[in-house]
Design a protein around this motif. Structure first.
Motif, mmCIF file in Angstrom:
data_model
loop_
_atom_site.group_PDB
_atom_site.id
_atom_site.type_symbol
_atom_site.label_atom_id
_atom_site.label_comp_id
_atom_site.label_asym_id
_atom_site.label_seq_id
_atom_site.Cartn_x
_atom_site.Cartn_y
_atom_site.Cartn_z
ATOM 1 N N ARG A 95 0.826 -1.206 0.000
ATOM 2 C CA ARG A 95 0.000 0.000 0.000
ATOM 3 C C ARG A 95 0.860 1.256 0.000
ATOM 4 O O ARG A 95 0.553 2.234 -0.682
ATOM 5 C CB ARG A 95 -0.930 -0.009 1.215
ATOM 6 C CG ARG A 95 -2.055 -1.005 1.088
ATOM 7 C CD ARG A 95 -2.973 -0.968 2.285
ATOM 8 N NE ARG A 95 -4.081 -1.909 2.139
ATOM 9 C CZ ARG A 95 -4.895 -2.274 3.102
ATOM 10 N NH1 ARG A 95 -4.731 -1.755 4.307
ATOM 11 N NH2 ARG A 95 -5.875 -3.124 2.894
ATOM 12 N N GLY A 96 1.930 1.218 0.796
ATOM 13 C CA GLY A 96 2.812 2.386 0.852
ATOM 14 C C GLY A 96 3.404 2.707 -0.507
ATOM 15 O O GLY A 96 3.425 3.864 -0.937
ATOM 16 N N ALA A 97 3.887 1.665 -1.211
ATOM 17 C CA ALA A 97 4.476 1.871 -2.536
ATOM 18 C C ALA A 97 3.422 2.332 -3.538
ATOM 19 O O ALA A 97 3.675 3.216 -4.363
ATOM 20 C CB ALA A 97 5.138 0.577 -3.013
ATOM 21 N N ARG A 98 2.240 1.746 -3.443
ATOM 22 C CA ARG A 98 1.156 2.153 -4.367
ATOM 23 C C ARG A 98 0.746 3.602 -4.136
ATOM 24 O O ARG A 98 0.591 4.373 -5.082
ATOM 25 C CB ARG A 98 -0.049 1.235 -4.185
ATOM 26 C CG ARG A 98 -1.241 1.627 -5.062
ATOM 27 C CD ARG A 98 -2.298 0.539 -5.100
ATOM 28 N NE ARG A 98 -3.455 0.983 -5.850
ATOM 29 C CZ ARG A 98 -4.533 1.540 -5.305
ATOM 30 N NH1 ARG A 98 -4.586 1.702 -3.992
ATOM 31 N NH2 ARG A 98 -5.548 1.929 -6.043
ATOM 32 N N TYR A 99 0.588 3.970 -2.882
ATOM 33 C CA TYR A 99 0.187 5.345 -2.574
ATOM 34 C C TYR A 99 1.300 6.336 -2.919
ATOM 35 O O TYR A 99 1.022 7.479 -3.281
ATOM 36 C CB TYR A 99 -0.206 5.473 -1.103
ATOM 37 C CG TYR A 99 -1.515 4.794 -0.757
ATOM 38 C CD1 TYR A 99 -2.447 4.484 -1.735
ATOM 39 C CD2 TYR A 99 -1.824 4.454 0.554
ATOM 40 C CE1 TYR A 99 -3.642 3.859 -1.418
ATOM 41 C CE2 TYR A 99 -3.023 3.836 0.890
ATOM 42 C CZ TYR A 99 -3.926 3.537 -0.106
ATOM 43 O OH TYR A 99 -5.113 2.921 0.205
ATOM 44 N N GLY A 307 8.646 8.005 -0.838
ATOM 45 C CA GLY A 307 8.754 7.048 0.245
ATOM 46 C C GLY A 307 7.440 6.931 0.999
ATOM 47 O O GLY A 307 6.432 7.537 0.635
ATOM 48 N N PHE A 308 7.464 6.137 2.051
ATOM 49 C CA PHE A 308 6.290 5.974 2.900
ATOM 50 C C PHE A 308 6.752 5.510 4.273
ATOM 51 O O PHE A 308 7.843 4.961 4.438
ATOM 52 C CB PHE A 308 5.290 4.976 2.305
ATOM 53 C CG PHE A 308 5.837 3.593 2.086
ATOM 54 C CD1 PHE A 308 5.757 2.633 3.093
ATOM 55 C CD2 PHE A 308 6.432 3.242 0.888
ATOM 56 C CE1 PHE A 308 6.265 1.352 2.903
ATOM 57 C CE2 PHE A 308 6.940 1.961 0.687
ATOM 58 C CZ PHE A 308 6.854 1.016 1.687
ATOM 59 N N TYR A 309 5.927 5.772 5.260
ATOM 60 C CA TYR A 309 6.245 5.354 6.619
ATOM 61 C C TYR A 309 4.969 5.257 7.419
ATOM 62 O O TYR A 309 3.938 5.845 7.062
ATOM 63 C CB TYR A 309 7.223 6.332 7.286
ATOM 64 C CG TYR A 309 6.734 7.757 7.365
ATOM 65 C CD1 TYR A 309 6.049 8.240 8.487
ATOM 66 C CD2 TYR A 309 6.972 8.643 6.309
ATOM 67 C CE1 TYR A 309 5.611 9.547 8.551
ATOM 68 C CE2 TYR A 309 6.536 9.965 6.370
ATOM 69 C CZ TYR A 309 5.862 10.409 7.490
ATOM 70 O OH TYR A 309 5.417 11.711 7.550
ATOM 71 N N ARG A 310 5.058 4.500 8.520
ATOM 72 C CA ARG A 310 3.900 4.329 9.394
ATOM 73 C C ARG A 310 4.003 5.300 10.569
ATOM 74 O O ARG A 310 5.084 5.463 11.157
ATOM 75 C CB ARG A 310 3.836 2.893 9.904
ATOM 76 C CG ARG A 310 2.536 2.561 10.626
ATOM 77 C CD ARG A 310 2.439 1.066 10.860
ATOM 78 N NE ARG A 310 1.158 0.680 11.438
ATOM 79 C CZ ARG A 310 0.769 -0.572 11.575
ATOM 80 N NH1 ARG A 310 1.552 -1.558 11.155
ATOM 81 N NH2 ARG A 310 -0.401 -0.858 12.103
#
Length: 339
Positions: A95-99, A307-310
């Protein structure tokens, strides 16, 4: 697929627990029967001795089964936990990569749109009516009327603009396209305006200036993206600057349509906030229509381009503008916050 793997892991865990609970129940019943058998064997005396041995064996067997069930529960629980952890990470990464990809798509779409604005301002600055009114070489009233009409004609075709202004070399507005809608602008001194000063600093007719999104008091405080360039003598690429053309892109409705039309499912759309952030992380567009030019989003840049992070119960994905053609962008980010 990732969600299916997680659901399967949860289902295996649930089914395993149920079956082990059944084994535990059977084991308890077996132990109870063995205990009762030993009691009856004791009552029978010598005649029940052989049966007592069988009852003890049943009890020992039940204990072994109970021990194996306990070990099985522990092993399965450990493996299921690892599967669930890996599955959750897989879902998060996917999901992170897709978003992040969708965030890049958002900022790319707006950059392509704004690239066209940079083409418009350079083109219109060479229009004969614009050049004539800025030069002051012809009758001022006639030249101004012709320039006003020409700018109004452009605005009828290019509806994404609020207004177009021509300022002379001293920063006084001498022509505009929407005098009826925005009266009182002709004659205004814009010499201190960023767009005007940046326009006069352009080195040729091939160059343009762009200001970050801001509210323009003279246009009813609307949020605008302002593009400008110098108007040059004779409309020549290397002509002497004789004034400036400023064009005011109607930012809010155009940007809102971009952040709201992202390719999300309806379920994702309900859980996501799609934003455009400027280089200072100020919200310049948001799918929930909140925070425009008033909110600074706490984006954590963990990788420079995307990038993405929680963050607690949220997944934050982002991508830096890649620019488009000769428009290099202003360091904006596309950003998606999902719950």
């Amino acid at each position: 697929m990732q969600d299916d793997i997680l659901k399967l892991a949860f289902e295996v865990h649930r089914a395993t627990e149920e079956k082990i609970d059944v084994i535990d129940a059977l084991t308890r019943r077996t132990k109870t029967l063995a205990l009762n058998a030993r009691i009856e064997a004791a009552r029978a005396g010598q005649q029940g001795a052989a049966f007592a041995v069988v009852a003890q064996e049943m009890s020992d067997f039940a204990s072994e089964v109970a021990h194996l069930a306990t070990e099985l529960r522990s092993v399965i629980a450990s493996n299921i936990t690892q599967i669930e952890t890996a599955g959750e990470k897989m879902v998060l990464d996917f999901r992170g990569a897709r978003y992040a990809d969708l965030s890049r798509n958002v900022v790319e779409i707006i950059d392509r749109n704004l690239y066209e604005r940079s083409c418009d301002v350079r083109w219109w600055a060479t229009d004969s009516a614009v050049v004539d009114v800025a030069s002051g070489l012809t009758d001022n009233d006639a030249a101004r009327e012709r320039a006003n009409e020409r700018l109004a004609t452009i605005l009828r075709s290019y509806t994404v603009y609020l207004d177009l202004w021509v300022a002379d070399i001293n920063g006084r507005v001498i022509a505009q396209g929407r005098g009826n809608r925005y009266p009182g602008i002709i004659g205004k001194d814009v010499s201190q305006s960023l767009w005007f000063n940046k326009a006069l600093q352009t080195t040729s007719g091939d160059a343009f200036a762009v200001c970050d999104i801001a509210r323009e008091p003279l246009l009813e405080d609307a949020a605008v993206a302002t593009y400008s360039t110098a108007i040059r003598a004779g409309g020549e690429v290397l002509g002497e600057p004789i004034g400036a053309l400023g064009i005011f892109f109607d930012w809010e409705p155009q940007a809102q349509s971009v952040v709201r039309d992202v390719a999300l499912t309806e379920e994702e759309r309900r859980a996501c906030r799609v934003m455009l952030l400027n280089s200072n992380f100020q919200v310049i567009a948001s799918s929930d229509s909140k925070g425009l030019l008033t909110e600074r989003y706490p984006l954590d840049i963990i990788q420079p381009q995307r990038g993405f992070y929680r963050q607690r119960d949220k997944l934050i994905s982002y991508a830096l503008t890649p620019g488009y053609e000769t428009y290099h962008g202003l360091g904006w980010y596309g950003c998606i916050e999902s719950r």
